[in-house]
Design an enzyme around this catalytic site. Structure first.
Site, PDB file in Angstrom:
ATOM      1  N   TYR A 192      -4.679  -9.986  -4.452  1.00  0.00           N
ATOM      2  CA  TYR A 192      -4.246  -8.710  -3.771  1.00  0.00           C
ATOM      3  C   TYR A 192      -3.383  -7.711  -4.238  1.00  0.00           C
ATOM      4  O   TYR A 192      -3.280  -6.566  -4.362  1.00  0.00           O
ATOM      5  CB  TYR A 192      -3.526  -9.562  -2.474  1.00  0.00           C
ATOM      6  CG  TYR A 192      -2.399  -8.629  -1.591  1.00  0.00           C
ATOM      7  CD1 TYR A 192      -3.000  -8.010  -0.779  1.00  0.00           C
ATOM      8  CD2 TYR A 192      -1.256  -8.470  -1.865  1.00  0.00           C
ATOM      9  CE1 TYR A 192      -2.299  -7.128   0.040  1.00  0.00           C
ATOM     10  CE2 TYR A 192      -0.195  -7.556  -1.136  1.00  0.00           C
ATOM     11  CZ  TYR A 192      -0.963  -6.862  -0.213  1.00  0.00           C
ATOM     12  OH  TYR A 192      -0.130  -6.126   0.532  1.00  0.00           O
ATOM     13  N   ASP A 220     -14.674   0.222  10.395  1.00  0.00           N
ATOM     14  CA  ASP A 220     -14.304  -0.388   9.199  1.00  0.00           C
ATOM     15  C   ASP A 220     -14.091   0.760   8.150  1.00  0.00           C
ATOM     16  O   ASP A 220     -14.944   1.784   8.157  1.00  0.00           O
ATOM     17  CB  ASP A 220     -15.454  -1.305   8.787  1.00  0.00           C
ATOM     18  CG  ASP A 220     -15.183  -2.201   7.770  1.00  0.00           C
ATOM     19  OD1 ASP A 220     -14.518  -1.612   6.714  1.00  0.00           O
ATOM     20  OD2 ASP A 220     -15.160  -3.477   7.973  1.00  0.00           O
ATOM     21  N   SER A 241       2.445  -2.908  -2.387  1.00  0.00           N
ATOM     22  CA  SER A 241       3.093  -3.656  -2.490  1.00  0.00           C
ATOM     23  C   SER A 241       4.311  -3.864  -3.535  1.00  0.00           C
ATOM     24  O   SER A 241       3.884  -3.821  -4.715  1.00  0.00           O
ATOM     25  CB  SER A 241       2.357  -5.149  -2.477  1.00  0.00           C
ATOM     26  OG  SER A 241       3.398  -5.945  -2.440  1.00  0.00           O
ATOM     27  N   PHE A 286       0.373  -4.385  12.503  1.00  0.00           N
ATOM     28  CA  PHE A 286       1.844  -4.423  12.779  1.00  0.00           C
ATOM     29  C   PHE A 286       2.736  -3.185  12.311  1.00  0.00           C
ATOM     30  O   PHE A 286       3.003  -2.420  13.182  1.00  0.00           O
ATOM     31  CB  PHE A 286       2.415  -5.612  11.909  1.00  0.00           C
ATOM     32  CG  PHE A 286       3.979  -5.729  11.392  1.00  0.00           C
ATOM     33  CD1 PHE A 286       4.797  -5.309  12.449  1.00  0.00           C
ATOM     34  CD2 PHE A 286       4.217  -5.968  10.295  1.00  0.00           C
ATOM     35  CE1 PHE A 286       6.443  -5.522  11.998  1.00  0.00           C
ATOM     36  CE2 PHE A 286       5.695  -6.055   9.810  1.00  0.00           C
ATOM     37  CZ  PHE A 286       6.629  -5.600  10.552  1.00  0.00           C
TER      38      PHE A 286
HETATM   39  N1  LIG Z   1       3.803  -6.665   5.907  1.00  0.00           N
HETATM   40  C1  LIG Z   1       4.269  -6.371   4.771  1.00  0.00           C
HETATM   41  O1  LIG Z   1       5.662  -7.204   4.354  1.00  0.00           O
HETATM   42  C2  LIG Z   1       3.766  -5.734   3.743  1.00  0.00           C
HETATM   43  C3  LIG Z   1       4.375  -5.858   2.279  1.00  0.00           C
HETATM   44  C4  LIG Z   1       3.796  -4.915   1.518  1.00  0.00           C
HETATM   45  C5  LIG Z   1       2.549  -4.077   1.888  1.00  0.00           C
HETATM   46  N2  LIG Z   1       2.157  -4.236   3.006  1.00  0.00           N
HETATM   47  C6  LIG Z   1       1.065  -3.331   3.370  1.00  0.00           C
HETATM   48  O2  LIG Z   1       1.199  -2.585   4.656  1.00  0.00           O
HETATM   49  C7  LIG Z   1      -0.025  -2.531   5.229  1.00  0.00           C
HETATM   50  C8  LIG Z   1       0.215  -2.818   6.685  1.00  0.00           C
HETATM   51  O3  LIG Z   1       0.099  -4.553   6.498  1.00  0.00           O
HETATM   52  P1  LIG Z   1       0.679  -5.223   8.210  1.00  0.00           P
HETATM   53  O4  LIG Z   1       1.596  -6.158   7.643  1.00  0.00           O
HETATM   54  O5  LIG Z   1       0.964  -4.166   9.409  1.00  0.00           O
HETATM   55  O6  LIG Z   1      -0.612  -5.952   8.441  1.00  0.00           O
HETATM   56  P2  LIG Z   1      -1.469  -5.986   9.586  1.00  0.00           P
HETATM   57  O7  LIG Z   1      -2.708  -7.084   9.054  1.00  0.00           O
HETATM   58  O8  LIG Z   1      -0.887  -6.216  10.869  1.00  0.00           O
HETATM   59  O9  LIG Z   1      -2.279  -4.673   9.651  1.00  0.00           O
HETATM   60  C9  LIG Z   1      -3.502  -4.240   8.869  1.00  0.00           C
HETATM   61  C10 LIG Z   1      -4.470  -3.446  10.054  1.00  0.00           C
HETATM   62  O10 LIG Z   1      -5.571  -3.129   9.055  1.00  0.00           O
HETATM   63  C11 LIG Z   1      -6.813  -3.370   9.950  1.00  0.00           C
HETATM   64  N3  LIG Z   1      -7.910  -3.709   8.776  1.00  0.00           N
HETATM   65  C12 LIG Z   1      -8.046  -4.579   8.170  1.00  0.00           C
HETATM   66  N4  LIG Z   1      -9.158  -4.370   7.351  1.00  0.00           N
HETATM   67  C13 LIG Z   1      -9.799  -3.337   7.762  1.00  0.00           C
HETATM   68  C14 LIG Z   1     -11.055  -2.699   7.627  1.00  0.00           C
HETATM   69  N5  LIG Z   1     -11.883  -3.290   6.797  1.00  0.00           N
HETATM   70  N6  LIG Z   1     -11.152  -1.493   8.356  1.00  0.00           N
HETATM   71  C15 LIG Z   1     -10.458  -0.908   8.946  1.00  0.00           C
HETATM   72  N7  LIG Z   1      -9.119  -1.785   9.428  1.00  0.00           N
HETATM   73  C16 LIG Z   1      -9.008  -2.838   8.909  1.00  0.00           C
HETATM   74  C17 LIG Z   1      -6.277  -4.601  10.614  1.00  0.00           C
HETATM   75  O11 LIG Z   1      -7.077  -5.113  11.676  1.00  0.00           O
HETATM   76  C18 LIG Z   1      -4.728  -4.716  10.863  1.00  0.00           C
HETATM   77  O12 LIG Z   1      -4.689  -3.760  12.367  1.00  0.00           O
HETATM   78  C19 LIG Z   1      -0.993  -3.101   4.566  1.00  0.00           C
HETATM   79  O13 LIG Z   1      -1.631  -2.324   3.625  1.00  0.00           O
HETATM   80  C20 LIG Z   1      -0.217  -4.018   3.575  1.00  0.00           C
HETATM   81  O14 LIG Z   1      -0.922  -4.191   2.388  1.00  0.00           O
HETATM   82  C21 LIG Z   1       2.733  -4.915   4.013  1.00  0.00           C
END
Ligand SMILES: NC(=O)c1ccc[n+]([C@@H]2O[C@H](COP(=O)([O-])OP(=O)(O)OC[C@H]3O[C@@H](n4cnc5c(N)ncnc54)[C@H](O)[C@@H]3O)[C@@H](O)[C@H]2O)c1
Length: 314
Positions: A141, A51, A116, A11
């Protein structure tokens, strides 16, 4: 610049990739598609399905020699981190170390690390919460995001690897999946568009639901672009400093859709914080960043996205 984005099929990472390409940067996306999608990939980026825990990541970084690594890949589910702490540690700690080893060995100029601002602070003593607040995470987390920040500091001290930490509030916007853990805006929007009745999870003594700080993804992208060249060695809250209850969010989405339907009542989930809201003065001063989208404007864009995405299903 050459920018390697981990999690660029997800995302938020995919929006960062789009903006980097628009700015004229060369972009490499590393993602294993655990929760990301090929449909999110920018066609002008080089996609490497890998990965972040894989030893091959080090060869890739050695070959590509990126200037910046923007690290969005993560296990993002709070409940899953509690049920399966080892998986969370595998991705969010071991994967990070693997990445930082590669960055340090190859003289990457800077790592932008995504932390986060909700899960790490826990039920914060200070509200709105500043970056100096004592972190008290209530989930694995949150603990591992906090550990990640310590690893960045260590790699900077030990190897001179520069970094900026962005502590996101609750990010929402187009492409956020509605079956995830953090996507309440998408869940409500998709269900209401499909004629279904969403559930409002709440603690019994606070029926309007939890208080959150919802920040639009395009504002978050801007913070990433600024972090490439500012805020070295520092952590910044990225939110709006505006408190929104789940009920208020539901009412805004249903009003924009012209639907008047009461949500079902559900219980708060494991690890759900009662309230979270970030003070963003440090990001204003240190990154020159501030949010520009109101909740109304952001939700309008999510609704447009979902109408298009769902097409015939609505
Ligand atoms: N969405 C929120 O509100 C929010 C809030 C705080 C922090 N975050 C952080 O923002 C970042 C992105 O989150 P998001 O909401 O876009 O989530 P998301 O799940 O859409 O994106 C995470 C991406 O990481 C990839 N991924 C996961 N494990 C992996 C691995 N082992 N190797 C390679 N790729 C891997 C997934 O396939 C995915 O495309 C994350 O670090 C999350 O902790 C998000």
């Amino acid at each position: 610049m050459k920018i390697l984005i981990t999690g660029g099929a997800g995302f938020i990472g995919s929006h960062v990739a789009d903006a980097c390409i628009r700015e004229g940067h060369e972009v490499i996306i590393v993602d294993n598609l655990r929760t990301g999608y090929e449909r999110n990939l920018n066609p002008n980026a080089r996609f490497v399905k890998m990965d972040i825990c894989a030893p091959e990541l080090r060869n890739l970084i050695a070959e590509e020699q990126p200037d910046i690594v923007d690290h969005h890949a993560a296990q993002i589910s709070v409940p899953l981190s509690i049920k399966d702490p080892l998986t969370d540690a595998e991705i969010n700690v071991k994967g990070l170390i693997n990445l930082l080893e590669a960055c340090a060995q190859n003289r990457v100029k800077k790592v932008v690390y995504i932390s986060s601002g909700g899960a790490m602070y826990g039920e914060a003593e200070e509200y709105p919460t500043t970056e100096t607040c004592n972190p008290r995470p209530l989930s694995v987390y949150g603990i591992n995001k906090m550990a990640g920040e310590d690893y960045l500091y260590f790699y900077q001290q030990q190897y001179g690897l520069d970094y900026t930490v962005l502590r996101y509030a609750n990010v929402y916007g187009p492409r956020q999946v509605s079956h995830g853990e953090a996507g309440v805006v998408s869940i409500f929007t998709e269900m209401l568009l499909q004629g279904k009745t969403p559930t409002l999870n709440a603690y019994p003594d606070e029926p309007d639901g939890m208080i959150r700080d919802y920040v639009f993804v395009k504002d978050v992208v801007q913070a990433n672009l600024l972090a490439f060249s500012t805020g070295n060695g520092e952590a910044f809250n990225i939110g709006t400093c505006i408190p929104t209850t789940t009920r208020r969010l539901y009412d805004e989405i249903s009003a924009q859709l012209g639907i008047s339907r009461e949500p079902l009542k559900g219980e708060a989930r494991e690890g759900d914080l009662r309230r979270s809201m970030l003070n963003i003065e440090k990001a204003k001063a240190g990154l020159g960043w501030q949010p520009s989208y109101s909740l109304k404007q952001g939700i309008a864009q999510v609704i447009e996205y979902y109408k298009d995405f769902l097409g015939d299903q609505i």
